[in-house]
Design a protein around this motif. Structure first.
Motif, PDB file in Angstrom:
ATOM      1  N   ARG A 131      -0.428   4.692  -1.058  1.00 41.27           N
ATOM      2  CA  ARG A 131      -1.861   4.595   0.010  1.00 41.27           C
ATOM      3  C   ARG A 131      -1.230   4.455   1.476  1.00 41.27           C
ATOM      4  O   ARG A 131      -0.196   3.975   1.593  1.00 41.27           O
ATOM      5  N   ASP A 160       0.848  -1.112  -0.049  1.00 46.30           N
ATOM      6  CA  ASP A 160       0.056  -0.016  -0.134  1.00 46.30           C
ATOM      7  C   ASP A 160       0.949   1.235   0.162  1.00 46.30           C
ATOM      8  O   ASP A 160       0.418   2.268  -0.614  1.00 46.30           O
ATOM      9  N   THR A 213      -6.362   3.230   8.930  1.00 46.00           N
ATOM     10  CA  THR A 213      -5.317   3.316   8.342  1.00 46.00           C
ATOM     11  C   THR A 213      -4.187   4.495   9.114  1.00 46.00           C
ATOM     12  O   THR A 213      -4.591   4.987   9.958  1.00 46.00           O
TER      13      THR A 213
END
Length: 491
Positions: free
Chosen positions: A383, A378, A397
């Motif tokens: 991300r 990620d 996250t």
């Protein structure tokens, strides 16, 4: 009668002078003995009464001349004098949390760094100003002394008036900076004198070869199969970028160090046989009559090589005068910022690194998209890393911290290892894992982590060296089968 009294007084004065001279000689000899073990690398073998490690016996021998050149160049970088200005005091905003602090001496040690050790050594040696400096020792690095005019005056007077302070500084800077640099140089398989100059300057300026700089380029050290000259060239380029773009603006003008080291790389001066070396505009050699200048080298000008690949260098005309701030132009800053690695860049390197394995499952057996491999994938894609939702995990996250990513790449220069968890998994409720600051490693150099693993201690020490402040492993509750390392939370 008057003549007799004067003669007696003269005799007593001479006796006192002789006694003082003998005491000084004994002190200097004692200080010199303190550095015998550190200097043993010059002889390349054991010294009577000193146990020399096997690694030291095999270490590369620097000549006395090469060592002097390294020291003199760094002296100029630090104080403007090739001999070193022992009395120099500078004030910079580079203490803890950017507070002002004193930097002092031939190679500039800091108030919140090793100044206390230097003053203690001087006092223990019985220096002339020992009694006046002794009360300050408990305060150094604890209570700010940057505005204490008496303390600063005593430091300067001791360096200017007392040879014991100058001798103490020579021993101190050898022990605290040169020897650690030489040990790293040997341990990582370097052999060239210019490499030692680059490494020594880094240890003096930054205290180490910083892991975040090492993470900015791919080449490995010679010990790990890399090419020495490529590593040094890439390191100087990366360090230039790091200095030029650092969040502390006082580091920006110090790019003269990397500029001048780059010049010597371009000259091919790997054995430091081409002199003079221009150090921030000051010509440096190994001493009067020690070497001749290389053919074609103009000793009167500052040699700049425009085609040095790592960064653009500005040619200077003989009649131009530049300040350090002007030398660091906005164009250089922008170019350096563009060259700095991003977290996705670092994550992509981790993802493809042959020495780093990334778990694709959690020890708990929970199934989600927050495994170590998922977290790095990620991040490599730009991300945020996902957190787990089972156990104590909060879900959501987080962004993996650049210090953590840089640390992983630096560790991979020395170890192969498997990462069990990063931001995923279930940990203590306030765990730094959830902030993208922690990692768990369960395999090191092909062996599962246990109390008897031969490399766990070295691995943990390397984590601390790279800035991790929470390092746990076998022997700590809940960490019998893995090493946990976490970096401090941002202020």
């Amino acid at each position: 009668m008057s003549t007799s009294i004067n003669s007696a007084e003269l005799t007593r004065s001479l006796q006192a002078l002789i006694e003082a001279s003998n005491n000084l000689a004994a002190t200097v000899n004692s200080l010199a003995q303190m550095s015998v073990e550190q200097r043993s690398y010059i002889d390349g073998g054991a010294i009577a009464g000193v146990a020399t490690p096997a690694a030291a016996l095999a270490a590369v021998r620097l000549t006395d001349l090469q060592r002097r050149i390294c020291e003199r160049v760094v002296n100029v970088f630090e104080t403007g004098s090739s001999q070193g200005n022992y009395a120099t005091i500078s004030i910079f905003h580079d203490g803890p949390n950017r507070i002002r602090q004193i930097t002092y001496g031939r190679s500039q040690t800091t108030e919140y760094g090793n100044l206390r050790k230097l003053v203690q050594m001087y006092v223990d040696a019985g220096g002339h100003f020992a009694d006046e400096l002794r009360p300050f020792i408990p305060k150094i690095g604890v209570s700010p002394l940057v505005d204490d005019s008496r303390f600063k005056r005593l430091l300067q007077d001791a360096a200017r008036q007392d040879p014991v302070m100058r001798q103490t500084q020579d021993v101190f800077f050898d022990e605290v900076y040169f020897q650690p640099a030489l040990n790293w140089f040997n341990q990582e398989g370097f052999t060239r004198a210019l490499s030692m100059l680059v490494i020594y300057d880094s240890f003096t300026h930054s205290g180490q070869i910083r892991p975040e700089i090492r993470a900015m380029f791919r080449e490995r050290t010679p010990k790990n199969g890399g090419n020495e000259t490529i590593w040094i060239r890439d390191y100087v380029k990366a360090r230039h970028t790091w200095l030029a773009t650092h969040s502390n603006p006082e580091l920006h003008p110090t790019v003269y160090r990397t500029r001048d080291l780059a010049r010597e790389i371009q000259r091919g001066n790997w054995d430091l046989t081409m002199v003079p070396i221009m150090a921030n505009g000051t010509p440096v050699d190994g001493g009067v009559g020690t070497m001749a200048a290389a053919p074609g080298v103009d000793e009167s000008t500052d040699l700049i090589f425009e085609d040095f690949a790592p960064f653009d260098l500005v040619p200077l005309q003989d009649d131009e005068v530049w300040s350090e701030v002007e030398m660091f132009s906005s164009e250089i800053a922008e170019a350096a910022a563009a060259a700095a690695p991003s977290t996705p860049d670092l994550a992509r390197r981790i993802l493809n690194h042959p020495s780093i394995s990334l778990a694709t499952a959690h020890p708990s057996g929970a199934v989600d998209q927050a495994t170590a491999r998922d977290n790095i994938s990620d991040t490599a894609s730009g991300r945020p890393a996902r957190r787990s939702t089972h156990g104590n995990a909060p879900g959501g996250t987080t962004n993996l911290d650049v210090r953590l990513l840089s640390g992983l790449l630096a560790l991979a220069d020395q170890f192969s290892f498997s990462i069990a968890e990063l931001a995923g998994g279930s940990h203590n409720p306030n765990s730094r894992h959830y902030a993208g600051l922690g990692m768990d490693v369960n395999i090191i150099n092909g062996r599962r982590v246990r109390a008897d693993h031969p490399d766990v201690s070295a691995f943990k020490a390397k984590c601390r060296e790279m800035g991790a402040t929470e390092v746990l492993g076998p022997g700590n509750t809940g960490h019998a089968t893995h090493v946990h390392a976490a970096w401090p939370r941002p202020n």
